[in-house]
Design a protein around this motif. Structure first.
Motif, PDB file in Angstrom:
ATOM      1  N   ARG A 329       0.838  -1.195   0.000  1.00  0.00           N
ATOM      2  CA  ARG A 329       0.000   0.000   0.000  1.00  0.00           C
ATOM      3  C   ARG A 329       0.873   1.245   0.000  1.00  0.00           C
ATOM      4  NH1 ARG A 329      -4.307  -0.438   4.775  1.00  0.00           N
ATOM      5  NH2 ARG A 329      -5.245   1.284   3.572  1.00  0.00           N
ATOM      6  N   HIS A 330       0.383   2.317  -0.631  1.00  0.00           N
ATOM      7  CA  HIS A 330       1.012   3.627  -0.544  1.00  0.00           C
ATOM      8  C   HIS A 330      -0.132   4.603  -0.314  1.00  0.00           C
ATOM      9  CE1 HIS A 330      -0.028   3.533  -4.903  1.00  0.00           C
ATOM     10  NE2 HIS A 330       0.575   2.359  -4.877  1.00  0.00           N
ATOM     11  N   ILE A 331      -0.235   5.074   0.920  1.00  0.00           N
ATOM     12  CA  ILE A 331      -1.433   5.801   1.365  1.00  0.00           C
ATOM     13  C   ILE A 331      -1.068   7.142   1.975  1.00  0.00           C
ATOM     14  CG2 ILE A 331      -2.806   3.709   1.739  1.00  0.00           C
ATOM     15  CD1 ILE A 331      -2.052   3.808   4.677  1.00  0.00           C
ATOM     16  N   ASP A 332      -2.043   8.056   1.944  1.00  0.00           N
ATOM     17  CA  ASP A 332      -1.828   9.365   2.546  1.00  0.00           C
ATOM     18  C   ASP A 332      -2.251   9.342   4.014  1.00  0.00           C
ATOM     19  OD1 ASP A 332      -4.585   9.449   2.582  1.00  0.00           O
ATOM     20  OD2 ASP A 332      -4.764  10.878   0.918  1.00  0.00           O
ATOM     21  N   ALA A 333      -2.321  10.516   4.620  1.00  0.00           N
ATOM     22  CA  ALA A 333      -2.618  10.608   6.058  1.00  0.00           C
ATOM     23  C   ALA A 333      -4.029  10.159   6.396  1.00  0.00           C
ATOM     24  CB  ALA A 333      -2.396  12.041   6.539  1.00  0.00           C
ATOM     25  N   GLN A 334      -4.930  10.145   5.360  1.00  0.00           N
ATOM     26  CA  GLN A 334      -6.307   9.700   5.588  1.00  0.00           C
ATOM     27  C   GLN A 334      -6.514   8.248   5.166  1.00  0.00           C
ATOM     28  OE1 GLN A 334      -5.795  12.836   3.858  1.00  0.00           O
ATOM     29  NE2 GLN A 334      -5.859  13.783   5.891  1.00  0.00           N
ATOM     30  N   SER A 335      -5.433   7.510   4.949  1.00  0.00           N
ATOM     31  CA  SER A 335      -5.468   6.090   4.585  1.00  0.00           C
ATOM     32  C   SER A 335      -6.027   5.858   3.186  1.00  0.00           C
ATOM     33  CB  SER A 335      -6.288   5.290   5.609  1.00  0.00           C
ATOM     34  OG  SER A 335      -6.128   3.908   5.392  1.00  0.00           O
ATOM     35  N   LEU A 438      -3.091   5.257  12.480  1.00  0.00           N
ATOM     36  CA  LEU A 438      -3.005   4.599  11.172  1.00  0.00           C
ATOM     37  C   LEU A 438      -1.725   3.748  11.086  1.00  0.00           C
ATOM     38  CD1 LEU A 438      -3.852   4.125   8.238  1.00  0.00           C
ATOM     39  CD2 LEU A 438      -2.779   6.326   7.653  1.00  0.00           C
ATOM     40  N   PHE A 439      -0.628   4.312  11.569  1.00  0.00           N
ATOM     41  CA  PHE A 439       0.644   3.578  11.587  1.00  0.00           C
ATOM     42  C   PHE A 439       0.538   2.321  12.440  1.00  0.00           C
ATOM     43  CE2 PHE A 439       4.800   3.410  14.057  1.00  0.00           C
ATOM     44  CZ  PHE A 439       5.422   2.585  13.140  1.00  0.00           C
ATOM     45  N   ASP A 440      -0.087   2.446  13.613  1.00  0.00           N
ATOM     46  CA  ASP A 440      -0.251   1.291  14.501  1.00  0.00           C
ATOM     47  C   ASP A 440      -1.106   0.209  13.855  1.00  0.00           C
ATOM     48  OD1 ASP A 440       1.285   2.538  16.386  1.00  0.00           O
ATOM     49  OD2 ASP A 440      -0.403   3.259  17.595  1.00  0.00           O
ATOM     50  N   SER A 441      -2.173   0.623  13.153  1.00  0.00           N
ATOM     51  CA  SER A 441      -3.058  -0.368  12.531  1.00  0.00           C
ATOM     52  C   SER A 441      -2.343  -1.125  11.419  1.00  0.00           C
ATOM     53  CB  SER A 441      -4.311   0.311  11.993  1.00  0.00           C
ATOM     54  OG  SER A 441      -4.006   1.152  10.891  1.00  0.00           O
ATOM     55  N   LEU A 442      -1.460  -0.455  10.685  1.00  0.00           N
ATOM     56  CA  LEU A 442      -0.688  -1.138   9.647  1.00  0.00           C
ATOM     57  C   LEU A 442       0.247  -2.166  10.274  1.00  0.00           C
ATOM     58  CD1 LEU A 442       0.192   1.938   7.390  1.00  0.00           C
ATOM     59  CD2 LEU A 442      -1.397   0.095   6.820  1.00  0.00           C
ATOM     60  N   GLY A 443       0.844  -1.787  11.413  1.00  0.00           N
ATOM     61  CA  GLY A 443       1.721  -2.724  12.110  1.00  0.00           C
ATOM     62  C   GLY A 443       0.975  -3.938  12.617  1.00  0.00           C
ATOM     63  N   GLU A 444      -0.257  -3.721  13.089  1.00  0.00           N
ATOM     64  CA  GLU A 444      -1.071  -4.843  13.567  1.00  0.00           C
ATOM     65  C   GLU A 444      -1.351  -5.845  12.458  1.00  0.00           C
ATOM     66  OE1 GLU A 444      -1.796  -5.456  16.551  1.00  0.00           O
ATOM     67  OE2 GLU A 444      -1.638  -3.561  17.663  1.00  0.00           O
ATOM     68  N   GLU A 445      -1.384  -5.362  11.213  1.00  0.00           N
ATOM     69  CA  GLU A 445      -1.614  -6.240  10.072  1.00  0.00           C
ATOM     70  C   GLU A 445      -0.327  -6.940   9.621  1.00  0.00           C
ATOM     71  OE1 GLU A 445      -3.660  -4.291   6.836  1.00  0.00           O
ATOM     72  OE2 GLU A 445      -4.658  -2.929   8.247  1.00  0.00           O
ATOM     73  N   ALA A 471      10.787  20.966   9.483  1.00  0.00           N
ATOM     74  CA  ALA A 471       9.609  21.623   8.901  1.00  0.00           C
ATOM     75  C   ALA A 471       9.121  20.894   7.658  1.00  0.00           C
ATOM     76  CB  ALA A 471       9.922  23.092   8.587  1.00  0.00           C
ATOM     77  N   LEU A 472       9.088  19.571   7.741  1.00  0.00           N
ATOM     78  CA  LEU A 472       8.690  18.753   6.589  1.00  0.00           C
ATOM     79  C   LEU A 472       7.177  18.661   6.482  1.00  0.00           C
ATOM     80  CD1 LEU A 472      11.203  15.764   7.039  1.00  0.00           C
ATOM     81  CD2 LEU A 472      11.472  17.776   5.557  1.00  0.00           C
ATOM     82  N   ILE A 473       6.738  18.271   5.289  1.00  0.00           N
ATOM     83  CA  ILE A 473       5.324  18.005   5.038  1.00  0.00           C
ATOM     84  C   ILE A 473       5.144  16.499   4.947  1.00  0.00           C
ATOM     85  CG2 ILE A 473       3.395  18.319   3.442  1.00  0.00           C
ATOM     86  CD1 ILE A 473       4.740  20.920   2.515  1.00  0.00           C
ATOM     87  N   PHE A 474       4.334  15.955   5.826  1.00  0.00           N
ATOM     88  CA  PHE A 474       4.090  14.503   5.824  1.00  0.00           C
ATOM     89  C   PHE A 474       3.204  14.142   4.637  1.00  0.00           C
ATOM     90  CE2 PHE A 474       1.397  10.880   7.041  1.00  0.00           C
ATOM     91  CZ  PHE A 474       2.380   9.922   7.254  1.00  0.00           C
ATOM     92  N   ALA A 475       3.698  13.225   3.778  1.00  0.00           N
ATOM     93  CA  ALA A 475       2.939  12.821   2.584  1.00  0.00           C
ATOM     94  C   ALA A 475       2.108  11.577   2.857  1.00  0.00           C
ATOM     95  CB  ALA A 475       3.886  12.583   1.410  1.00  0.00           C
ATOM     96  N   GLY A 476       2.704  10.579   3.526  1.00  0.00           N
ATOM     97  CA  GLY A 476       1.954   9.354   3.780  1.00  0.00           C
ATOM     98  C   GLY A 476       2.879   8.203   4.115  1.00  0.00           C
ATOM     99  N   PHE A 477       2.329   6.998   4.001  1.00  0.00           N
ATOM    100  CA  PHE A 477       3.073   5.787   4.353  1.00  0.00           C
ATOM    101  C   PHE A 477       3.216   4.888   3.133  1.00  0.00           C
ATOM    102  CE2 PHE A 477       1.055   6.537   8.654  1.00  0.00           C
ATOM    103  CZ  PHE A 477       2.234   6.880   9.297  1.00  0.00           C
ATOM    104  N   ALA A 478       4.361   4.231   3.062  1.00  0.00           N
ATOM    105  CA  ALA A 478       4.540   3.097   2.157  1.00  0.00           C
ATOM    106  C   ALA A 478       4.567   1.853   3.038  1.00  0.00           C
ATOM    107  CB  ALA A 478       5.837   3.226   1.366  1.00  0.00           C
ATOM    108  N   ALA A 479       3.641   0.916   2.789  1.00  0.00           N
ATOM    109  CA  ALA A 479       3.490  -0.273   3.644  1.00  0.00           C
ATOM    110  C   ALA A 479       3.869  -1.522   2.858  1.00  0.00           C
ATOM    111  CB  ALA A 479       2.063  -0.380   4.152  1.00  0.00           C
ATOM    112  N   PHE A 480       4.684  -2.380   3.483  1.00  0.00           N
ATOM    113  CA  PHE A 480       5.262  -3.536   2.796  1.00  0.00           C
ATOM    114  C   PHE A 480       4.869  -4.824   3.504  1.00  0.00           C
ATOM    115  CE2 PHE A 480       7.886   0.165   2.427  1.00  0.00           C
ATOM    116  CZ  PHE A 480       8.289   0.213   1.101  1.00  0.00           C
TER     117      PHE A 480
END
Length: 839
Positions: A329-335, A438-445, A471-480
């Motif tokens: 998955r490659h998701i933004d802050a709103q999953s 959201l990060f925790d839920s991905l880890g649970e999977e 001062a970065l802008i968070f784009a999202g997560f890459a989940a493997f």
């Protein structure tokens, strides 16, 4: 540097010139191994103090008229030394051939063409091509450098990577160590690539001249500690008994030379001089068998430590998982699925010049992303303190810093997050809590997660530095997804059944690792995170480490602390790793284990290399290590029980007999024949029950075994003395002969009792051990009737002696068997309980 060298910088040396320089400068080793002639290796064996004393005494005997005795002593000493040398030399050659299979190499330009050359064969003038994960093989200067960062902490103590750039030409005999283009032996390449001209090799390097930490001896292994303790025990026993015998003989006014020879021969009999050969041959044969099981042993003593290992620390990726990682998955802050997150992750992985991780490979498999319009300007390479990598890229005048790394670290650097329409919103507490959930839920999977962030940079910003990562802008997560390895669960269960506690030490987060463990059926006994470890001092970590089997988010220094804490609690620890960050732990562990596909730094530090990254292969190696350990212990227990008992009774007999109980040359011959009978021990079979639990050097156990079995041997020797003097009315020569035969028979045949904890009739020795032992006993019985009997001080034995001997042997072996069973009931159970308590 000559003009010829300057002209050929880019193409390196010719093969002929490289060979000539190798002869001139010698091998590229800090302490080059001297290849001595075989004859010099043999003569070096004669430097043993006991051997020199015997040879000197033999010469004195010849001068004083006892030419026959002098020749026999000389021949026996020569035969013993030759036997030892031949077997150990062959074992050493076998070990060298195995180590050569996994020798670290460098990519070198020879004759203008890149080729693989062993590090030891590099010479000044070579041009070496370096990339991430490689070792810097010698001192040199960079001719080309592309984002070339090296870790030279081994030399300077600096914890962070240092970037190397082009600079002024350096001279081999005098050059500035702070020059921006200077690279040093012992450094490792963290990221980027370079073409390096070698200027100094071997002892002339900076590392060679100041002998820094890479050449410091690692902590003593369990095997080394055990052999040292055993040597001290034997030395104390030998010194005390020999001094006692010598003083008694002098007090009784016996001939000084003969008394001296007797005392020295007694020392030879007490000293397990065959132990180095038995150990070397057993370890070498074990290493060859392990090679058949896809495990290459670089350091032979690691075979012993493998048999003693009771804790294995291992990473998760590639060991418990398939290491066939795919981007799920490659998701933004709103999953929501986000193409922008994928694009940013792709740009970072594509332009990163460091060692590509399996996560990078999974990202780059998405070849639909077009990076051709982007140009890379600079990067801040990954390191294990920051746990992130940044690349500065440009397209159509827009400069972008793209950051990828551990979510916990990246989120701490972000002040805004990217919304669905591409705009950036403030990363307030509520938004941060949602992203963390959201990060925790991905880890649970069971998904491994990287955070992706970015920021615009000014058009005049030419370089990327660590302080830009703010001062970065968070784009999202890459989940493997990295699925668990099918064979890992079975291998872990086999490890546990074999008494090896597996502890998972990983840089990944707790939720992902728990998910993998649950799928493999591995119970979690306790968890420590890197933050918790950092807050503990060494004493606190030592108190907790045995109760925990999952260590998450651990950096290299923390992994090393975990190992040292386990060793401090008395465990024999193995460590399995394959990355740059694993090198310190591989060096500190009792058994450093890596894989053939590992980076050079890890392979160099490891004592064993797995040709297959599979715990099942490692489990087979553990059993082979225990088999090797078992056969070495058979010789140790023989040498400290029956052999010691015979020598003790000989010392006691010197007090009560009007003559020496055995001539010095007869003691030496006895010792030689006994040693010869033990040669097949490295081949012997080991009972299955001896492979069930880890086995280690235990001097208390060995001492107690000696005190149990030794007196039985001494008792029967004294009984033999009595029967020879009373029933056979033996004179001095007949006494010597009868006791020589009885001593050989008891010493040699008792191996069939001592070699197993079972009933000897239910444990089958190797055929070579059986036939050679029986052959030596038969030879001892025939010697008194042979043409050389008179030269050895023997006379033919009466027939009734052999009937007496048969009865004595039957009763002796039966009593030793009873003593052995009592001993294992008395002492083996407490040892097993102590082992269980350590776990």
């Amino acid at each position: 540097m000559t003009s010829t060298d300057q002209a050929s910088l880019g193409q390196g040396l010719s093969s002929a010139e490289a060979a000539a320089r190798l002869n001139q400068f010698g091998p590229n080793q800090i302490r080059p191994k001297r290849q001595r002639l075989v004859i010099l290796e043999f003569l070096a064996r004669l430097r043993n103090p006991l051997v020199l004393i015997l040879l000197a005494a033999s010469g004195i005997s010849a001068v004083t008229g006892d030419a026959t005795g002098a020749c026999v002593i000389g021949l026996i000493v020569l035969a013993s030394v030759t036997l030892d040398f031949f077997q150990e030399h062959r074992a050493g050659q076998a070990a060298q051939r195995l180590a050569a299979q996994v020798e670290v190499v460098a990519t070198v330009l020879r004759d203008g063409t890149p080729c693989e050359v062993a590090l030891s064969r590099l010479v000044p003038g070579d041009v070496v091509l370096l990339s991430a994960g490689r070792l810097v093989p010698a001192d040199g200067m960079a001719l080309e450098a592309d984002d070339f960062f090296v870790n030279q902490a081994q030399l300077t103590g600096e914890p962070y990577p240092v970037e190397k750039r082009l600079g002024p030409t350096l001279q081999a005999h005098t050059w500035d160590a702070d020059a921006p283009n200077a690279v040093f032996m012992g450094s490792s390449v963290v990221s980027g690539s370079a073409r390096v001209l070698i200027l100094r090799t071997g002892p002339l390097t900076a590392l060679g001249q100041i002998a820094t930490s890479l050449e410091k001896q690692p902590p003593a292994t369990a095997f080394e500690r055990g052999t040292r303790q055993f040597g001290l025990l034997i030395m104390r026993l030998t010194f005390g008994m020999v001094l006692f015998v010598l003083l008694v003989n002098i007090a009784l006014h016996r001939p000084l030379l003969e008394s001296f020879l007797f005392a020295v021969a007694l020392a030879v009999g007490l000293t397990p001089e065959l132990l180095p050969m038995i150990v070397s041959v057993t370890l070498a044969r074990g290493a060859l068998r392990m090679a058949d099981k896809k495990v290459i042993v670089k350091r032979l003593s690691a075979m012993q430590d493998m048999g003693s290992m009771d804790v294995l620390c291992t990473d998760k990726t590639g060991t418990l998982t398939e290491a066939k990682i795919r981007l799920e998955r490659h998701i933004d802050a709103q999953s929501r699925d986000s193409a922008h997150v994928l694009e940013l992750a792709y740009l970072n992985s594509h332009f990163e010049s460091g060692l590509k991780s399996p996560l990078d490979d999974a990202i780059l498999q998405h070849d639909e992303i077009d990076a051709s319009g982007w140009n890379k300007l600079d990067e801040v390479p990954f390191d294990f303190e920051r746990r992130r990598v940044s690349v500065l890229v440009e397209r159509q005048g827009r400069r972008l810093l793209v950051v990828k790394g551990a979510p916990e670290d990246i989120l701490g650097l972000c002040t805004r997050y990217e919304q669905e329409d591409g705009s950036a919103a403030p990363l307030d507490g509520a938004a941060r809590a949602c992203i963390t959930a959201l990060f925790d839920s991905l880890g649970e999977e069971g998904l491994r997660v990287l955070a992706i962030a970015w920021r615009d940079m000014p058009p005049d910003h030419p370089h990327a530095v660590v302080t830009d990562e703010s001062a970065l802008i968070f784009a999202g997560f890459a989940a493997f997804l990295d699925p668990p390895k099918a064979s890992a669960g079975e291998a872990l269960a086999a490890m546990a059944a074999s008494g090896v506690a597996v502890k998972i030490v990983t840089g990944d987060n707790e939720r992902v690792t728990r998910h993998i463990c649950m799928q493999l059926g591995v119970p979690i006994h306790g968890v420590l995170t890197g933050k918790e470890i950092a807050a503990m001092n060494d004493d606190a970590l030592r108190a907790r480490v045995a109760d925990v089997n999952l260590f998450c988010r651990a950096n290299p220094a923390q992994k090393n602390r975990i190992l040292l804490a386990l060793k401090a609690r008395g465990h024999v620890v193995g460590y399995l790793g394959d990355g740059i960050n694993d090198a310190p732990s591989l060096h500190s562990a009792d058994i450093g284990i890596s894989v053939d596909s590992a980076v050079d730094v890890a392979k160099q530090a490891a004592a064993m290399i797995l040709l297959e990254n599979d715990l099942g292969v490692l489990h087979a190696g553990i059993l082979e290590g225990r088999r090797t350990f078992g056969n070495v212990m058979k010789y140790i227990m023989m040498a400290t029980s029956s052999n010691f008992g015979n020598m003790f009774s000989m010392a006691a007999a010197a007090l009560i007999l009007p003559f020496l109980p055995m001539l010095p040359l007869q003691i030496l011959l006895n010792n030689l024949l006994y040693d010869f009978s033990e040669l097949p021990l490295p081949l012997d079979n080991v009972d299955e029950e001896d492979l069930v639990r880890p086995r280690r050097w235990d001097m208390t156990f060995i001492r107690n075994f000696m005190l149990t079995i030794g007196p039985i041997s001494s008792l029967f020797d004294l009984l033999t003395f009595y029967l020879l003097m009373t029933l056979l009315k033996a004179d001095e020569t007949l006494f010597h002969t009868g006791w020589f035969v009885e001593s050989i028979a008891t010493q040699v045949l008792v191996i069939f009792v001592i070699r197993t904890r079972r009933n000897p009739l239910r444990s089958h020795p190797h055929p070579w051990l059986t036939w050679l032992s029986l052959g030596v006993v038969a030879l001892a019985m025939l010697l008194p009737f042979s043409p050389v009997a008179s030269g050895l001080g023997f006379v033919p034995l009466p027939l009734e002696f052999f009937g007496l001997l048969a009865v004595l042997l039957a009763v002796y072996l039966s009593l030793v068997e009873l003593g052995k069973r009592w001993f294992y009931r008395r002492y083996a159970a407490p040892a097993a309980n102590q082992s269980a308590e350590r776990h």
